[in-house]
Scaffold this active site. Structure first.
Site, mmCIF file in Angstrom:
data_model
loop_
_atom_site.group_PDB
_atom_site.id
_atom_site.type_symbol
_atom_site.label_atom_id
_atom_site.label_comp_id
_atom_site.label_asym_id
_atom_site.label_seq_id
_atom_site.Cartn_x
_atom_site.Cartn_y
_atom_site.Cartn_z
ATOM 1 C CB THR A 151 36.025 43.497 41.927
ATOM 2 O OG1 THR A 151 37.231 42.647 41.678
ATOM 3 C CG2 THR A 151 36.236 44.828 41.371
ATOM 4 N N GLY A 198 34.558 39.007 43.294
ATOM 5 C CA GLY A 198 35.146 37.832 42.635
ATOM 6 C C GLY A 198 36.558 37.742 42.883
ATOM 7 C CB CYS A 199 39.165 40.293 42.348
ATOM 8 S SG CYS A 199 38.819 40.492 40.696
ATOM 9 C CB SER A 200 37.990 40.616 47.175
ATOM 10 O OG SER A 200 38.676 41.660 46.745
#
Length: 189
Positions: free
Chosen positions: A75, A77-79
């Site tokens: 995703t 923000g996570c990546s």
């Protein structure tokens, strides 16, 4: 398999009735969100494949571990921000006495492994899958995100010392990128 870590039980009995008016006794875990001072629950997570179980309580026993949870692998923000911050700060954290840095998400182990490979996490961040959300549910740090497939982890970070939570940061909205970032952790030696 969920079992209490060091005999700390985080559940109570609840009673339910079926619509057929027949009484049935069931036992359900009633959870309160994990807090500083709590022992973490023992749950099996998976690294790289379903054949490689990692019990989180065993992993943290006798060690200082940084654990962070994300809503989903790959995703934005996570990546772009969350995982890369932990990869970049891994050496610094390990120099401060951290044995392992663990990323947990409600995904399957193959997805977590592929995501880790994309971000060069080997030797820096362990990518552990919680496919059914057993660990996240036991921490009471889950949220419902229908666009991502339903039940997911809130975004959080914690420092665990000998299976005990000594620092906890949960994003106020469950998904934002502020207090759970790698540079916000205060690791005490």
């Amino acid at each position: 398999m969920l079992r209490p870590c060091r005999s700390i039980v985080r559940g109570i009995s609840a009673f339910a009735k079926e619509s057929t008016c027949r009484s049935v006794h069931t036992t359900a875990l009633v959870m309160a969100p994990v807090k500083v001072g709590d022992q973490i629950p023992s749950a099996d997570l998976f690294e790289d494949s379903p054949a490689n179980k990692v019990n989180i309580c065993d992993l943290t026993s006798g060690k200082k571990v940084v654990l962070f949870g994300v809503p989903g692998a790959f995703t934005p923000g996570c990546s772009k921000t969350h995982l890369p911050g932990y990869v970049q700060n891994a050496d610094k954290m390990k120099s401060e006495g951290v044995s392992d840095i663990v990323c947990v998400s409600v995904n399957d182990p193959y997805v977590m492994s592929a995501w880790g490979n994309q971000h060069n996490t080997k030797g820096k961040v362990r990518m552990l899958a919680d496919p059914n959300g057993v660990f996240i549910k036991a921490l009471d740090l889950g949220t419902n995100l229908p666009p991502l497939g339903g039940f997911r982890s809130k975004r959080f970070s914690m420092v665990i010392d000998d299976s005990k939570v000594v620092e906890l940061n949960v994003e106020p909205d469950g998904t934002g990128l502020s207090c759970s970032l790698a540079d916000k952790l205060k690791i005490k030696k």
